[in-house]
Design an enzyme around this catalytic site. Sequence first.
Site, PDB file in Angstrom:
ATOM      1  CG  HIS A 112      -2.619  -2.052   5.826  1.00  0.00           C
ATOM      2  ND1 HIS A 112      -3.962  -2.318   5.955  1.00  0.00           N
ATOM      3  CD2 HIS A 112      -2.482  -0.731   6.086  1.00  0.00           C
ATOM      4  CE1 HIS A 112      -4.602  -1.210   6.288  1.00  0.00           C
ATOM      5  NE2 HIS A 112      -3.730  -0.223   6.367  1.00  0.00           N
TER       6      HIS A 112
ATOM      7  CG  ASP B 206      -6.823   2.298   6.684  1.00  0.00           C
ATOM      8  OD1 ASP B 206      -5.777   1.786   6.269  1.00  0.00           O
ATOM      9  OD2 ASP B 206      -7.103   2.396   7.884  1.00  0.00           O
TER      10      ASP B 206
ATOM     11  CD  GLU C  94      -1.484  -0.804   9.394  1.00  0.00           C
ATOM     12  OE1 GLU C  94      -0.991   0.274   9.739  1.00  0.00           O
ATOM     13  OE2 GLU C  94      -2.726  -1.013   9.423  1.00  0.00           O
ATOM     14  CD  GLU C  95      -6.045  -0.977   9.811  1.00  0.00           C
ATOM     15  OE1 GLU C  95      -5.660  -0.379  10.832  1.00  0.00           O
ATOM     16  OE2 GLU C  95      -6.421  -0.392   8.788  1.00  0.00           O
TER      17      GLU C  95
ATOM     18  CG  ASP D 295      -1.902   2.604   5.757  1.00  0.00           C
ATOM     19  OD1 ASP D 295      -3.067   2.505   5.333  1.00  0.00           O
ATOM     20  OD2 ASP D 295      -1.578   2.359   6.933  1.00  0.00           O
TER      21      ASP D 295
ATOM     22  CG  HIS E 290      -9.557   2.212  11.519  1.00  0.00           C
ATOM     23  ND1 HIS E 290      -8.667   2.878  12.308  1.00  0.00           N
ATOM     24  CD2 HIS E 290      -8.828   1.654  10.525  1.00  0.00           C
ATOM     25  CE1 HIS E 290      -7.444   2.739  11.822  1.00  0.00           C
ATOM     26  NE2 HIS E 290      -7.525   1.994  10.736  1.00  0.00           N
TER      27      HIS E 290
HETATM   28 ZN   LIG Z   1      -4.093   1.692   7.149  1.00  0.00          ZN
END
Ligand SMILES: [Zn+2]
Length: 428
Positions: free
Chosen positions: A237, A257, A291-292, A319, A396
């Site tokens: 992603h 990520d 994706e998140e 990922d 994140h």
């Molecule tokens: Zn990811």
Amino acid sequence: MFSVIFTRILLAYTFCTIRMVMKNKIVLTLLVLTTWTTAASARDMWIGIEPFVLKSITDSRQRVFEYKDIIKGSKETYFRVEEKETYKISHFIHHNFQRCGGYRVLHNKPEVEVKLMDKKALVRSTFGEYDFQKLINPDYSINQASLVESWLPQVSRQYTNSVITHLTSYRTRFYKSEEGVAALKWIGSEWERLTASRNDMKVDYFYYQTHDQPSVILTIEGSDPVLKDEVIVIGGHGDSINDTEHSAAVAAPGADDNAAGIAILSDLTRIIVEQNYKPKHTIQIIAYAAEEVGIQGSYDLARVYRDKQTKVIGVLQLDGVNYKGSPDYDFALISDFTNNDQNLFLASLIDTYLKLPWTWDQCNYGCSDHAAWNYYGFRASFPAEALIKEENPYIHSVEDTFDKSNFDSVHAVKFTKLAIAYLLELDQ
Ligand SMILES: [Zn+2]
């Protein structure tokens, strides 16, 4: 998206909350309010939540989200919610599992009901007897050693680093941000630049629902008149997220990520062109959007492939590839929401070509885009960068920056090499 109601209309809202009153027992408290309103009404959406995540929500004894309607399915439970509620679910999942996804978005209620009623659809989605995918028999033999060995030294940390550096220069790649749209379009333009000399390669943009952030699809047309109808998908992603606030307002550099995953997909593309490789099968390298936020982009895309009955012989998901969180292992092969036969093939590729330590692990829910392909009956695998319990603590957050890996892609290039072995051995 909001639609404003100008006239006074009667609305009946049902607010439900999940409350835990005793262990392992859910009590639904239903409150019906009837009100006159002139207020704006948020657009509702239907989401499907996997049993494991739902159990975790009820076990948490928190009022995680509010919903307006509920349908229980055989695999998932469906809720009608306002869009803002999905961010709360994402936040809960990120906080409790340190992973992405975990729920998925459906377009409307009829789709939910059709899915529940359509037995055949359920059979297909579980890779059942009548699934067109059953007719595909991937060749997992390993016999391309000289070709694979000649490609492995071509992997470039320098180029990989340059892509990570560029992608982390966007303040965020959140799916609803202008920067997030620009970042995905940059990925497309970079892949167009890399493949400009080849007329058997093209870049397409797939827009899901009504969002502006596209998934980017690089297609290399197969050269074999028969095998060109079969597709090998390698993807990751392109979007990013910050858990403190799911909006375009906060920074989300997403170096590991998943700028790193996109970087190794780009390096793989560069090598394919430099080696002047003409695959027998059609190859698609994909940067997924959104994706998140419940792996929305890949669900919508995989559904198109299912509806067209595209012969996808294998899907590899990349990922989070540049954080070596497990001292004893370089790869953690995710065994749930993936295809066991293809997972064993990946394990053999690691043993044969990389000779690096690997182990099995589970996400316990659909933690990345492989789960979308798996849902629609395709063979998908997800080799993770570390055991889930030793995951990158910075993902994140504003701290998922490239300096955390000393501005280098030492761990990531192991995954580039695995992708090379996967591509060349499956394309025979
Ligand atoms: Zn990811």
